[in-house]
Design an enzyme around this catalytic site. Structure first.
Site, PDB file in Angstrom:
ATOM      1  N   HIS A  11      -3.347  -2.284  -8.544  1.00  0.00           N
ATOM      2  CA  HIS A  11      -2.293  -3.535  -7.956  1.00  0.00           C
ATOM      3  C   HIS A  11      -1.733  -4.582  -9.224  1.00  0.00           C
ATOM      4  O   HIS A  11      -1.383  -4.920  -8.702  1.00  0.00           O
ATOM      5  CB  HIS A  11      -4.335  -3.887  -7.310  1.00  0.00           C
ATOM      6  CG  HIS A  11      -3.115  -4.796  -6.072  1.00  0.00           C
ATOM      7  ND1 HIS A  11      -4.047  -6.394  -6.881  1.00  0.00           N
ATOM      8  CD2 HIS A  11      -2.429  -5.580  -5.629  1.00  0.00           C
ATOM      9  CE1 HIS A  11      -2.958  -7.293  -5.616  1.00  0.00           C
ATOM     10  NE2 HIS A  11      -2.636  -6.389  -5.239  1.00  0.00           N
ATOM     11  N   ASP A  17      -0.163  -5.143  -2.255  1.00  0.00           N
ATOM     12  CA  ASP A  17      -0.921  -5.844  -1.461  1.00  0.00           C
ATOM     13  C   ASP A  17      -1.052  -4.445  -0.618  1.00  0.00           C
ATOM     14  O   ASP A  17      -2.216  -4.650  -0.137  1.00  0.00           O
ATOM     15  CB  ASP A  17      -0.881  -7.137  -0.761  1.00  0.00           C
ATOM     16  CG  ASP A  17      -1.083  -8.299  -1.939  1.00  0.00           C
ATOM     17  OD1 ASP A  17      -1.336  -7.973  -3.302  1.00  0.00           O
ATOM     18  OD2 ASP A  17      -1.205  -9.160  -1.518  1.00  0.00           O
TER      19      ASP A  17
END
Length: 146
Positions: A74, A120
Site C-alpha cells: 500500500h 486503498d
C-alpha cells in the site's frame, strides 16, 4: 461527538505536529477505514493502524508477516500515485462503493483519485486475506524493523 468526526479532527490536528521524518496523518483515512471495515467487518480498523513495520506511520525493514506486507505494498502504491501530476494520496478523496464486502472504485474519479482509490481497495482486500497476529500489534519498531 461522532467518532468519525473525532477521527477527522485528529487527522487534521496531528498531521502538522509530526516529526519531519514521519508522513502526515492522511486526510483520506476515513475512506480507507471504511474500505477496511467493508472487507474485514469482524475486526476494528484501529487494529491495522499500528501493526508490524508498515501499517501506520512510516515503514522500514522487512515486513513481519503477510498483513504487514499488505501495508508495505500500500505504501509503495501511494508512492507510485504521487508520480501523477499534483497527486497527493494522503489528502486525496475519491468515490467508491461497498456492497456486501465487495469494493468498487467509481468511474467518475480523476486519474489521481482512481489510483488512490485502487491502492486503498487493494490494501483492504489484502487485509481480508491475511491472518492477523496479535503479537505484531504495537511492536517495538526500533528492535524489529531495521
Amino acid at each position: 461527538m461522532n467518532p468519525a468526526h473525532l477521527l477527522i479532527l485528529a487527522a487534521v490536528c496531528v498531521s502538522p505536529l509530526g516529526a519531519s521524518s514521519n508522513r502526515p496523518m492522511p486526510l483520506n483515512l476515513y475512506q480507507f477505514k471504511n474500505m477496511v471495515q467493508c472487507t474485514v467487518p469482524n475486526r476494528s480498523w484501529w487494529h491495522f493502524a499500528d501493526y508490524g513495520c508498515y501499517c501506520g506511520r512510516g515503514g522500514s525493514g522487512t515486513p513481519v508477516d503477510d498483513l504487514d506486507r499488505c501495508c508495505q505494498i500500500h505504501d509503495n502504491c501511494y508512492n507510485e500515485a504521487e508520480k501523477i501530476s499534483r497527486c497527493w494520496p494522503y489528502f486525496k478523496t475519491y468515490s467508491y462503493e461497498c456492497s456486501q464486502g465487495t469494493l468498487t472504485c467509481k468511474g467518475g474519479n480523476n486519474a489521481c483519485a482512481a489510483a488512490v482509490c485502487d491502492c486503498d481497495r487493494l490494501a483492504a482486500i489484502c487485509f481480508a486475506g491475511a491472518p492477523y497476529n496479535d503479537n505484531n500489534y504495537n511492536i517495538d519498531l526500533k528492535a524489529r524493523c531495521q
